[in-house]
Design a protein around this motif. Structure first.
Motif, PDB file in Angstrom:
ATOM      1  N   ASN A  26       0.836  -1.211   0.000  1.00 49.85           N
ATOM      2  CA  ASN A  26       0.000   0.000   0.000  1.00 49.85           C
ATOM      3  C   ASN A  26       0.871   1.261   0.000  1.00 49.85           C
ATOM      4  N   THR A  27       1.898   1.240  -0.827  1.00 51.69           N
ATOM      5  CA  THR A  27       2.764   2.416  -0.959  1.00 51.69           C
ATOM      6  C   THR A  27       2.142   3.479  -1.868  1.00 51.69           C
ATOM      7  N   GLN A  28       1.148   3.082  -2.683  1.00 47.89           N
ATOM      8  CA  GLN A  28       0.483   4.014  -3.589  1.00 47.89           C
ATOM      9  C   GLN A  28       1.528   4.861  -4.350  1.00 47.89           C
ATOM     10  N   PRO A  29       2.389   4.204  -5.128  1.00 43.49           N
ATOM     11  CA  PRO A  29       3.544   4.901  -5.709  1.00 43.49           C
ATOM     12  C   PRO A  29       3.222   5.637  -7.007  1.00 43.49           C
ATOM     13  N   TRP A  30       2.237   6.521  -6.947  1.00 43.61           N
ATOM     14  CA  TRP A  30       1.817   7.226  -8.156  1.00 43.61           C
ATOM     15  C   TRP A  30       1.516   8.685  -7.862  1.00 43.61           C
ATOM     16  N   ARG A  31       1.644   9.500  -8.886  1.00 44.67           N
ATOM     17  CA  ARG A  31       1.240  10.909  -8.859  1.00 44.67           C
ATOM     18  C   ARG A  31       0.491  11.191 -10.150  1.00 44.67           C
ATOM     19  N   PHE A  32      -0.489  12.063 -10.080  1.00 43.51           N
ATOM     20  CA  PHE A  32      -1.316  12.372 -11.242  1.00 43.51           C
ATOM     21  C   PHE A  32      -1.210  13.847 -11.589  1.00 43.51           C
ATOM     22  N   ARG A  33      -1.315  14.115 -12.873  1.00 46.85           N
ATOM     23  CA  ARG A  33      -1.374  15.494 -13.344  1.00 46.85           C
ATOM     24  C   ARG A  33      -2.292  15.561 -14.551  1.00 46.85           C
ATOM     25  N   LEU A  34      -3.136  16.573 -14.599  1.00 51.87           N
ATOM     26  CA  LEU A  34      -4.019  16.783 -15.732  1.00 51.87           C
ATOM     27  C   LEU A  34      -3.431  17.827 -16.671  1.00 51.87           C
ATOM     28  N   ASP A  35      -3.334  17.467 -17.951  1.00 48.93           N
ATOM     29  CA  ASP A  35      -3.034  18.442 -18.988  1.00 48.93           C
ATOM     30  C   ASP A  35      -4.377  18.942 -19.507  1.00 48.93           C
ATOM     31  N   PRO A  36      -4.802  20.148 -19.118  1.00 47.54           N
ATOM     32  CA  PRO A  36      -6.149  20.607 -19.472  1.00 47.54           C
ATOM     33  C   PRO A  36      -6.317  20.887 -20.952  1.00 47.54           C
ATOM     34  N   ASP A  37      -5.215  21.127 -21.665  1.00 46.99           N
ATOM     35  CA  ASP A  37      -5.315  21.417 -23.091  1.00 46.99           C
ATOM     36  C   ASP A  37      -5.703  20.177 -23.895  1.00 46.99           C
ATOM     37  N   THR A  38      -5.180  19.028 -23.484  1.00 47.45           N
ATOM     38  CA  THR A  38      -5.465  17.786 -24.216  1.00 47.45           C
ATOM     39  C   THR A  38      -6.381  16.855 -23.436  1.00 47.45           C
ATOM     40  N   LEU A  39      -6.783  17.269 -22.251  1.00 47.77           N
ATOM     41  CA  LEU A  39      -7.584  16.418 -21.361  1.00 47.77           C
ATOM     42  C   LEU A  39      -6.924  15.050 -21.193  1.00 47.77           C
ATOM     43  N   THR A  40      -5.653  15.096 -20.817  1.00 45.55           N
ATOM     44  CA  THR A  40      -4.870  13.889 -20.604  1.00 45.55           C
ATOM     45  C   THR A  40      -4.429  13.833 -19.150  1.00 45.55           C
ATOM     46  N   LEU A  41      -4.681  12.699 -18.518  1.00 43.55           N
ATOM     47  CA  LEU A  41      -4.199  12.458 -17.162  1.00 43.55           C
ATOM     48  C   LEU A  41      -2.886  11.689 -17.246  1.00 43.55           C
ATOM     49  N   GLU A  42      -1.838  12.268 -16.701  1.00 44.97           N
ATOM     50  CA  GLU A  42      -0.526  11.639 -16.684  1.00 44.97           C
ATOM     51  C   GLU A  42      -0.306  10.976 -15.327  1.00 44.97           C
ATOM     52  N   ILE A  43       0.271   9.790 -15.373  1.00 43.79           N
ATOM     53  CA  ILE A  43       0.563   9.045 -14.139  1.00 43.79           C
ATOM     54  C   ILE A  43       2.064   8.865 -14.039  1.00 43.79           C
ATOM     55  N   ARG A  44       2.633   9.449 -13.012  1.00 44.55           N
ATOM     56  CA  ARG A  44       4.071   9.365 -12.793  1.00 44.55           C
ATOM     57  C   ARG A  44       4.374   8.512 -11.563  1.00 44.55           C
ATOM     58  N   ALA A  45       5.567   7.936 -11.568  1.00 45.62           N
ATOM     59  CA  ALA A  45       6.009   7.144 -10.427  1.00 45.62           C
ATOM     60  C   ALA A  45       6.392   8.053  -9.271  1.00 45.62           C
ATOM     61  N   ALA A  46       5.943   7.714  -8.088  1.00 43.42           N
ATOM     62  CA  ALA A  46       6.382   8.385  -6.866  1.00 43.42           C
ATOM     63  C   ALA A  46       7.588   7.603  -6.351  1.00 43.42           C
ATOM     64  N   GLN A  47       8.753   7.947  -6.861  1.00 44.99           N
ATOM     65  CA  GLN A  47       9.964   7.178  -6.586  1.00 44.99           C
ATOM     66  C   GLN A  47      10.314   7.155  -5.103  1.00 44.99           C
ATOM     67  N   ASP A  48       9.888   8.191  -4.367  1.00 50.28           N
ATOM     68  CA  ASP A  48      10.211   8.226  -2.947  1.00 50.28           C
ATOM     69  C   ASP A  48       9.464   7.156  -2.165  1.00 50.28           C
ATOM     70  N   ARG A  49       8.459   6.532  -2.796  1.00 58.22           N
ATOM     71  CA  ARG A  49       7.727   5.459  -2.128  1.00 58.22           C
ATOM     72  C   ARG A  49       8.060   4.093  -2.730  1.00 58.22           C
ATOM     73  N   GLY A  50       9.148   4.031  -3.475  1.00 58.10           N
ATOM     74  CA  GLY A  50       9.608   2.745  -3.976  1.00 58.10           C
ATOM     75  C   GLY A  50      10.248   1.937  -2.855  1.00 58.10           C
ATOM     76  N   LEU A  51      10.316   0.631  -3.028  1.00 59.64           N
ATOM     77  CA  LEU A  51      10.897  -0.268  -2.027  1.00 59.64           C
ATOM     78  C   LEU A  51      12.288  -0.683  -2.518  1.00 59.64           C
ATOM     79  N   ARG A  52      13.293  -0.060  -1.951  1.00 60.20           N
ATOM     80  CA  ARG A  52      14.660  -0.208  -2.468  1.00 60.20           C
ATOM     81  C   ARG A  52      15.184  -1.626  -2.323  1.00 60.20           C
ATOM     82  N   HIS A  53      14.843  -2.306  -1.252  1.00 64.46           N
ATOM     83  CA  HIS A  53      15.362  -3.653  -1.019  1.00 64.46           C
ATOM     84  C   HIS A  53      14.447  -4.727  -1.595  1.00 64.46           C
TER      85      HIS A  53
END
Length: 339
Positions: A26-53
């Motif tokens: 349940n790290t929920q390793p995602w971030r969202f951003r809306l590009d209002p010009d193209t109505l596109t939702l971008e999903i980026r990795a939340a690297q700070d919530r990655g599991l290094r080991h």
């Protein structure tokens, strides 16, 4: 040609649907951003919530994001748009894992029951009954995985026993590895303002027969949670795999996994994920029937059955998940999509 408005309330519903997806620890390793010009939702990795080991390659992170992508696609179609999905859309931005554009009117509406299931799906780390899954349901689950470009196999009894032994070996290694054990412990927490991690009540018991190797998440620190119980004698397992093992395949596997989980939820079937063996390369290779066959790559082991619904785990709010610049248009205004 038709026009459908995207207002703030609908956008928040779309993001909430995506965030309802499962993720490793349940790290929920995602971030969202809306590009209002193209109505596109971008999903980026939340690297700070990655599991290094536990997840040094980020494979499980990609699977988690893939689950969110499927929920987002389902919600976009539910509200009447065609979800135009791209994986790894800009190679120069490796943290941008996917984008979903709100296209023209959807050509077909997904099952309302499948959309409703995304709000009720939960992992259940508790004992199941010995009631078998109907053959027709097994085929439906396999079809759901196939629709997303993955394979869901149902091992016979002897193969199931072998998979359980491989997973048990992985669980033993995880407990003996100080770094991995500490990393798991950090994600067991009472619900707080971060809305991350797994509540102790959701960890579930251990199998006193030591046959079904449930991850203990360091639960020995919570004796009341760790009480051993008898699990099903004949667990129903399924192995999700892909023909390749690239980042795009991990994202597709996540979408397939979520599709399978939602179909299972719709039929009242519970699921838990036995991910331990996937965290050790040599053991991951043993999850496929023929380790020499490089055309099949295991991505997840599912345990399926009938039993209690698992407790809820927290989810981050839309405000916590959307980038600050997600709303480029004035708050409350409606964007429009034309198709």
């Amino acid at each position: 040609m038709s026009t459908a408005p995207l207002d703030v309330a609908t956008l928040e519903k779309l993001i909430s649907a995506a965030v309802a997806a499962p993720s490793i620890h349940n790290t929920q390793p995602w971030r969202f951003r809306l590009d209002p010009d193209t109505l596109t939702l971008e999903i980026r990795a939340a690297q700070d919530r990655g599991l290094r080991h536990i997840d040094p390659s980020g494979r499980a992170l990609h699977l988690s994001v893939g689950c969110a992508v499927f929920n987002l696609r389902l919600a976009v179609a539910h509200f009447g748009w065609a979800p135009v999905t791209r994986l790894l859309p800009r190679p120069g931005e490796p943290e941008l894992l996917a984008s979903v554009r709100l296209g023209g009117p959807a050509r077909f509406t997904p099952s309302p029951e499948l959309y409703e299931a995304l709000w009720h799906r939960r992992s259940s780390r508790f004992p199941f009954s010995d009631r078998p899954l109907p053959a027709a349901l097994r085929h439906e689950l396999a079809d759901a995985a196939h629709a997303e470009g993955a394979l869901l196999s149902n091992p016979e009894t002897g193969e199931t026993d072998r998979l359980l032994r491989v997973t048990l070996e992985a669980e033993r290694r995880n407990r003996a590895d100080a770094d991995r054990a500490a990393e798991s412990r950090r994600w067991i927490r009472e619900p707080d303002e971060s809305a991350l991690g797994i509540p102790p009540a959701a960890v579930g018991p251990q199998d006193y027969r030591d046959q079904v190797p449930m991850r203990d998440f360091g639960a020995h620190l919570h004796p009341s949670t760790l009480a051993a119980r008898a699990f099903e004698k004949r667990p129903t397992l399924a192995v999700l795999s892909t023909p390749h093992d690239r980042r795009t395949d991990w994202l597709r596997a996540g979408q397939a996994l979520q599709h399978v989980l939602l179909v299972a939820t719709r039929h009242g079937v519970r699921a838990s994920l036995l991910h331990q063996a996937l965290e050790w390369p040599d053991l991951r290779d043993q999850l496929v029937r023929d380790p020499e066959d490089g055309r099949v790559h295991a991505q997840m082991v599912l345990r399926l059955g009938y039993g209690p619904q698992g407790p809820t785990s927290p989810r981050r709010t839309v405000a916590q998940t959307l980038d600050e610049d997600a709303f480029a248009a004035p708050p409350g205004t409606a964007a429009a999509v034309t198709g």
